[in-house]
Write a protein that holds these residues in place. Structure first.
Motif, PDB file in Angstrom:
ATOM      1  N   ASN A   1       0.802  -1.224   0.000  1.00 62.31           N
ATOM      2  CA  ASN A   1       0.000   0.000   0.000  1.00 62.31           C
ATOM      3  C   ASN A   1       0.836   1.277   0.000  1.00 62.31           C
ATOM      4  OD1 ASN A   1      -2.758   0.616  -0.323  1.00 62.31           O
ATOM      5  ND2 ASN A   1      -2.864   1.439   1.753  1.00 62.31           N
ATOM      6  N   TYR A   2       2.085   1.178  -0.457  1.00 59.40           N
ATOM      7  CA  TYR A   2       2.891   2.380  -0.652  1.00 59.40           C
ATOM      8  C   TYR A   2       2.523   3.000  -1.996  1.00 59.40           C
ATOM      9  CZ  TYR A   2       5.851   0.922   3.246  1.00 59.40           C
ATOM     10  OH  TYR A   2       6.320   0.556   4.484  1.00 59.40           O
ATOM     11  N   GLU A   3       2.433   4.336  -2.006  1.00 59.09           N
ATOM     12  CA  GLU A   3       2.050   5.057  -3.215  1.00 59.09           C
ATOM     13  C   GLU A   3       3.290   5.615  -3.921  1.00 59.09           C
ATOM     14  OE1 GLU A   3      -0.958   8.667  -4.651  1.00 59.09           O
ATOM     15  OE2 GLU A   3      -0.639   8.278  -2.516  1.00 59.09           O
ATOM     16  N   TYR A   4       3.271   5.516  -5.242  1.00 60.07           N
ATOM     17  CA  TYR A   4       4.379   6.012  -6.064  1.00 60.07           C
ATOM     18  C   TYR A   4       3.838   7.028  -7.066  1.00 60.07           C
ATOM     19  CZ  TYR A   4       6.637   1.939  -4.071  1.00 60.07           C
ATOM     20  OH  TYR A   4       7.142   1.020  -3.190  1.00 60.07           O
ATOM     21  N   SER A   5       4.532   8.153  -7.183  1.00 59.50           N
ATOM     22  CA  SER A   5       4.004   9.270  -7.968  1.00 59.50           C
ATOM     23  C   SER A   5       4.848   9.584  -9.198  1.00 59.50           C
ATOM     24  CB  SER A   5       3.890  10.520  -7.098  1.00 59.50           C
ATOM     25  OG  SER A   5       5.144  10.851  -6.532  1.00 59.50           O
ATOM     26  N   GLY A   6       5.634   8.630  -9.652  1.00 53.54           N
ATOM     27  CA  GLY A   6       6.382   8.840 -10.881  1.00 53.54           C
ATOM     28  C   GLY A   6       7.493   9.863 -10.740  1.00 53.54           C
ATOM     29  N   HIS A   7       7.287  11.049 -11.314  1.00 56.73           N
ATOM     30  CA  HIS A   7       8.320  12.089 -11.359  1.00 56.73           C
ATOM     31  C   HIS A   7       9.552  11.608 -12.127  1.00 56.73           C
ATOM     32  CE1 HIS A   7       6.938  15.242  -8.283  1.00 56.73           C
ATOM     33  NE2 HIS A   7       5.939  14.375  -8.389  1.00 56.73           N
ATOM     34  N   SER A   8       9.339  10.669 -13.061  1.00 58.66           N
ATOM     35  CA  SER A   8      10.447  10.317 -13.954  1.00 58.66           C
ATOM     36  C   SER A   8      10.879  11.582 -14.693  1.00 58.66           C
ATOM     37  CB  SER A   8      10.002   9.251 -14.955  1.00 58.66           C
ATOM     38  OG  SER A   8       9.559   8.089 -14.290  1.00 58.66           O
ATOM     39  N   ALA A   9      12.179  11.676 -14.987  1.00 59.19           N
ATOM     40  CA  ALA A   9      12.673  12.921 -15.576  1.00 59.19           C
ATOM     41  C   ALA A   9      13.996  12.692 -16.276  1.00 59.19           C
ATOM     42  CB  ALA A   9      12.833  13.989 -14.495  1.00 59.19           C
ATOM     43  N   ALA A  10      14.299  13.604 -17.190  1.00 54.71           N
ATOM     44  CA  ALA A  10      15.593  13.633 -17.864  1.00 54.71           C
ATOM     45  C   ALA A  10      16.159  15.045 -17.734  1.00 54.71           C
ATOM     46  CB  ALA A  10      15.450  13.258 -19.329  1.00 54.71           C
TER      47      ALA A  10
ATOM     48  N   HIS B   1       8.689  16.062 -20.737  1.00 60.66           N
ATOM     49  CA  HIS B   1       7.398  16.685 -20.426  1.00 60.66           C
ATOM     50  C   HIS B   1       6.446  15.673 -19.794  1.00 60.66           C
ATOM     51  CE1 HIS B   1       9.176  19.117 -23.696  1.00 60.66           C
ATOM     52  NE2 HIS B   1       8.677  20.129 -23.011  1.00 60.66           N
ATOM     53  N   LEU B   2       6.982  14.737 -19.054  1.00 61.64           N
ATOM     54  CA  LEU B   2       6.159  13.706 -18.432  1.00 61.64           C
ATOM     55  C   LEU B   2       5.296  14.295 -17.314  1.00 61.64           C
ATOM     56  CD1 LEU B   2       8.854  10.928 -18.216  1.00 61.64           C
ATOM     57  CD2 LEU B   2       6.655  10.645 -19.367  1.00 61.64           C
ATOM     58  N   ASN B   3       4.028  13.851 -17.259  1.00 64.08           N
ATOM     59  CA  ASN B   3       3.188  14.206 -16.118  1.00 64.08           C
ATOM     60  C   ASN B   3       3.662  13.434 -14.898  1.00 64.08           C
ATOM     61  OD1 ASN B   3       1.529  15.971 -17.569  1.00 64.08           O
ATOM     62  ND2 ASN B   3       0.198  14.297 -18.239  1.00 64.08           N
ATOM     63  N   GLU B   4       3.467  14.021 -13.733  1.00 60.46           N
ATOM     64  CA  GLU B   4       4.103  13.490 -12.531  1.00 60.46           C
ATOM     65  C   GLU B   4       3.606  12.110 -12.131  1.00 60.46           C
ATOM     66  OE1 GLU B   4       3.579  16.481  -9.584  1.00 60.46           O
ATOM     67  OE2 GLU B   4       5.167  17.767 -10.375  1.00 60.46           O
ATOM     68  N   ASP B   5       2.309  11.878 -12.133  1.00 61.04           N
ATOM     69  CA  ASP B   5       1.781  10.670 -11.486  1.00 61.04           C
ATOM     70  C   ASP B   5       0.941   9.809 -12.414  1.00 61.04           C
ATOM     71  OD1 ASP B   5      -0.328  12.384 -11.745  1.00 61.04           O
ATOM     72  OD2 ASP B   5      -0.958  12.315  -9.644  1.00 61.04           O
ATOM     73  N   GLU B   6       1.171   9.910 -13.721  1.00 61.11           N
ATOM     74  CA  GLU B   6       0.391   9.140 -14.678  1.00 61.11           C
ATOM     75  C   GLU B   6       1.276   8.169 -15.454  1.00 61.11           C
ATOM     76  OE1 GLU B   6      -1.430  11.952 -17.238  1.00 61.11           O
ATOM     77  OE2 GLU B   6      -2.658  12.879 -15.665  1.00 61.11           O
ATOM     78  N   GLU B   7       0.685   7.065 -15.883  1.00 58.57           N
ATOM     79  CA  GLU B   7       1.403   6.181 -16.786  1.00 58.57           C
ATOM     80  C   GLU B   7       1.664   6.922 -18.099  1.00 58.57           C
ATOM     81  OE1 GLU B   7       0.701   1.608 -16.008  1.00 58.57           O
ATOM     82  OE2 GLU B   7      -1.044   2.539 -16.960  1.00 58.57           O
ATOM     83  N   ALA B   8       2.886   6.847 -18.573  1.00 56.11           N
ATOM     84  CA  ALA B   8       3.230   7.566 -19.796  1.00 56.11           C
ATOM     85  C   ALA B   8       4.542   7.035 -20.349  1.00 56.11           C
ATOM     86  CB  ALA B   8       3.341   9.062 -19.541  1.00 56.11           C
ATOM     87  N   THR B   9       4.729   7.230 -21.647  1.00 51.80           N
ATOM     88  CA  THR B   9       5.987   6.932 -22.310  1.00 51.80           C
ATOM     89  C   THR B   9       6.416   8.168 -23.078  1.00 51.80           C
ATOM     90  OG1 THR B   9       5.452   4.581 -22.566  1.00 51.80           O
ATOM     91  CG2 THR B   9       7.171   5.476 -23.994  1.00 51.80           C
ATOM     92  N   GLU B  10       7.674   8.550 -22.941  1.00 51.75           N
ATOM     93  CA  GLU B  10       8.193   9.702 -23.682  1.00 51.75           C
ATOM     94  C   GLU B  10       9.603   9.404 -24.175  1.00 51.75           C
ATOM     95  OE1 GLU B  10       9.246  14.452 -23.202  1.00 51.75           O
ATOM     96  OE2 GLU B  10       7.797  13.529 -21.844  1.00 51.75           O
ATOM     97  N   ILE B  11       9.898   9.870 -25.373  1.00 57.61           N
ATOM     98  CA  ILE B  11      11.239   9.741 -25.923  1.00 57.61           C
ATOM     99  C   ILE B  11      11.964  11.074 -25.806  1.00 57.61           C
ATOM    100  CG2 ILE B  11      12.604   9.306 -28.007  1.00 57.61           C
ATOM    101  CD1 ILE B  11      10.412   7.417 -28.923  1.00 57.61           C
TER     102      ILE B  11
END
Length: 260
Positions: free
Chosen positions: A203-212, A222-232
């Protein structure tokens, strides 16, 4: 040698302790990546989530997930990176692998096991820093908690790209943001961090914040913080050359010996 490297970041939710289902879900995400990418990055423990129950999900280096990675890399003609639970010599490892289209595998075992979660009690820590070459780019792969220890990532090898894969919880995501950018700036390198989203089995929450980030710490994605997404994102060698030669900050770095 590629003067530009196109890197696909996959920020995704993970199914708890279910490698087969995670492979199935990631199949679709990987298949959707355009043909011009060079490298795909998945999160830490992408086949299971960050589990302290390795016996439930562990595989060998000839297991189903490695076979799947080889197949996807060959189909897409792209390298694929991420970490998974590996069983080897009666030990468990949180192992990051990079599988290239021709089947070559580079591996790195997470050096800093996360003591707060008891990772050190069930997983063996790695002892070797790894730098590998892919398409003329020198890449340093690291995993999650390694981000908090800048000496381990110090750019004494003049690498071009620093990559962190992670299951970094939302409650401490401000540290993730700050440290990723700092690692890019202090090492004058491109730095990419790929984190998961969603809830895990604890039950730990993860909010993404993947970044380059580029060598000056400027955000490139330009990734959104807490959504599933793919970016090149497209990394360019001339950016490294321009600012390293102009600023010369790495020339003033301290010499040191790391005692293991």
């Amino acid at each position: 040698m590629n003067d530009a490297l196109k890197v696909a970041i996959i920020q995704t939710d993970l199914v708890w302790e279910n490698p087969e289902e995670n492979r199935r879900l990631l199949d679709a995400k990987i298949d959707a990546i355009p043909a011009n990418a060079d490298l795909i990055i998945l999160p830490e423990m992408f086949s299971s989530g960050f589990t302290m129950n390795p016996a439930a999900v562990a595989e060998t280096m000839s297991g189903e997930t490695i076979i799947w990675l080889k197949k996807k890399a060959q189909e897409k003609q792209m390298a694929i990176m991420g970490s998974l639970v590996i069983s080897e010599n009666n030990n468990y490892y949180n192992r990051m692998v990079c599988v290239e289209p021709l089947g070559k595998i580079t591996q790195y075992d997470k050096r800093h096991t996360f003591t707060l979660a008891g990772e050190h009690k069930v997983y063996n820590a790695g002892t070797e820093k790894v730098i590998f070459n892919y398409k003329g780019w020198k890449i340093c792969p690291l995993v999650c908690y390694d981000l908090r220890f800048p000496v381990w990532s110090r750019n004494v090898e003049d690498y071009d790209l620093l990559i962190y894969v992670s299951n970094w919880p939302k409650i401490r995501v401000d540290a993730w943001d700050a440290l990723l950018r700092a690692r890019a700036i202090e090492n004058m390198t491109f730095c990419i961090g790929v984190n998961r989203v969603g809830l895990d089995g604890n039950n730990y929450e993860y909010s993404g914040h993947s970044a380059a980030y580029d060598v000056l710490g400027r955000r490139m994605d330009h990734l959104n913080e807490d959504e599933e997404a793919t970016e090149i994102v497209t990394l360019k060698k001339d950016i490294i050359k321009k600012y390293r030669e102009k600023l010369n900050f790495l020339n003033d770095r301290d010499n040191f010996n790391l005692l293991r």
